[in-house]
Design an enzyme around this catalytic site. Sequence first.
Site, short mmCIF file in Angstrom:
data_model
loop_
_atom_site.label_atom_id
_atom_site.label_comp_id
_atom_site.label_asym_id
_atom_site.label_seq_id
_atom_site.Cartn_x
_atom_site.Cartn_y
_atom_site.Cartn_z
CG HIS A 1 10.06 -40.82 19.83
ND1 HIS A 1 11.04 -40.75 20.80
CD2 HIS A 1 9.85 -39.54 19.44
CE1 HIS A 1 11.37 -39.48 20.99
NE2 HIS A 1 10.67 -38.73 20.17
CG HIS B 1 13.07 -46.93 20.94
ND1 HIS B 1 13.50 -45.74 21.49
CD2 HIS B 1 13.68 -47.91 21.66
CE1 HIS B 1 14.33 -45.99 22.49
NE2 HIS B 1 14.45 -47.29 22.62
CG HIS C 1 12.29 -50.67 25.35
ND1 HIS C 1 12.65 -50.05 26.52
CD2 HIS C 1 13.24 -50.31 24.45
CE1 HIS C 1 13.74 -49.34 26.33
NE2 HIS C 1 14.13 -49.48 25.08
CD GLU C 2 13.95 -51.97 21.14
OE1 GLU C 2 14.04 -50.95 20.43
OE2 GLU C 2 14.78 -52.22 22.05
#
Length: 600
Positions: free
Chosen positions: A397, A394, A390-391
Amino acid sequence: MESNKIRQRSEISQADRWATEDLYVSDELWETDLEKMIQLGKELASYAGKLGNNAKNLLAFMTKFEELEDLSSKLANYASRKGDEDTRVAAYQAMNGKFMSAYVALDAQISFQTPEIMAISEETLEAFYKAEPGLERYRRYLTDMRRLKEHVLSANEEKLLAAAGEMAQAPSNAYEMFNYADLKFPAAVDSEGKEHPLSSATFTTLQSSPDRVLRKNAYENLYHTLESFKNTSASLLSAQVKQLQFFADARKYPSSLDASLAATNVPTSVYTNLIEAVHQNLDKMHRYVRLRKKLLGVDELHFYDVYTPLLSGVEKEIPFEEAKQTVYEAVAPLGEEYRAILKEGFENRWIDVYENEGKRSGAYSAGAKVHPFVLLNYNGTLDSQFTLAHEMGHALHSYLSNRTQTPLDAGYVIFVAEVASTCNEALLMEHLLNQTTDKKERAYLINHFLEQFKSTLYRQTMFAEFELNIARMHQAGTPLTAETLCAEYKRLNEMYFGPDMVVDDEIAMEWARIPHFYYNYYVFQYATGYSAAIALSQKILAEGKPAVDKYLEFLSGGCSKSPVDLLKGAGVDMSSPVPVNQALELFGNLLDEMEELTKD
């Protein structure tokens, strides 16, 4: 790594600590740049009253402003990262305070920027672009600013609101110090009488334990402690709601929700439609609660039973090195360019891996220009492996947007922030499901997928509804006391979890431990982002390179377009309820399979 001991920062190996020296090799160099930022503010202030005079002035101002934004981001990143390593270190809390004071003062100095730019006519501004072609670099920024023209005040009023910015951060700052640095919980005792350290970070791990005595003890110790400070917590959350409404009123918005979503150019209907769609699908959530109760074999299902694995003998400890390798393999559908950046992050200390005393709990990614910084409190569970995926979603991105866009266009808005992270999680789940043929392991993984839906689509929507409802209560003149907040939070839990869940008094205090209620209507985007990510991951797996190319373009887009348009470019229309409905339909299908796999 010892599971029963929270280590000091000094006991964590350097390889498992993020490389803050990539920002500044010393605090002294940070101080030097802080003075540079202050000087830049003075230079920018000299343009007051001159931005609309000619194109040259506007270009000179915007060039320096871009430099200021770049520098202030670097300064804030260093202070925040060092402060989060150990919230007990006063020097870094002071550094954060020093930066914030300087930045708020600077913000007040240049608060003339917005009203002056708003006052330039369209005809004049177009003439400026022709006179100074360099201004084209800032067209998107200037156009987006002018979108909010009717909510911008006079120069003096803007200066006053900017000066109040530091006070507006007081509820959030006080909550963080209270929750992360000052609040202490009694150790939780298991069925054999053994004590386990209890903190905000260890709570979720303890709630996943197969030992029901330990889960219940941790649950009660945490919430009874929070209950003993309920009036303090209520006053902090009430102050947060009030400051948001103050600024919304000052800028002539109908509500704090309107003010928040206008900043990111997202219609409020997206927020309310999400809540409505989830309400219409609560039967599926109630089915899942009923299945959990059955599989656990308990007479009563309590909230300390909602995180423990439903299937024993399947879960295993996942070392961090193994988690990294699995995530690397799982994102193969995104191509080698993506995986090369991910590997760079793994090998060059982008990540602060393990919990230590005083460290901020939870997980996040901060997108510094030099490279992202990812905070974890990794504990070897399947859930923590998903948090890594998940992180790092980020992180990539941020990396791609920073690499592709200008400093003023690189920062993507929160509406799209959760898409990249959750897409990685969806790809990881697909990878893990494809790797197993064992019926029990498949049921275990599907349950984890169901848990993601429960936690992200249902639970975050419940949080969003609570946030919206207490704001409306305040607007209607209802005092936000501890009793009021607890009653509303308990009511929502009863509605979302249904008749098979025992909604006890302890869970009514959960609002007091949710930091996102200080993030200004952030949480609904977890649910909308999850829906978009499910749609995108399915496209990537089904269509291959064409879908990947569009997705990487989205990741590189920053805020160069509106968030809805960025997602449309990737192939998902969030102005439509279709992605949310599709995600909830998938939840129902997974639930069907889970029920079939776990038949008696």
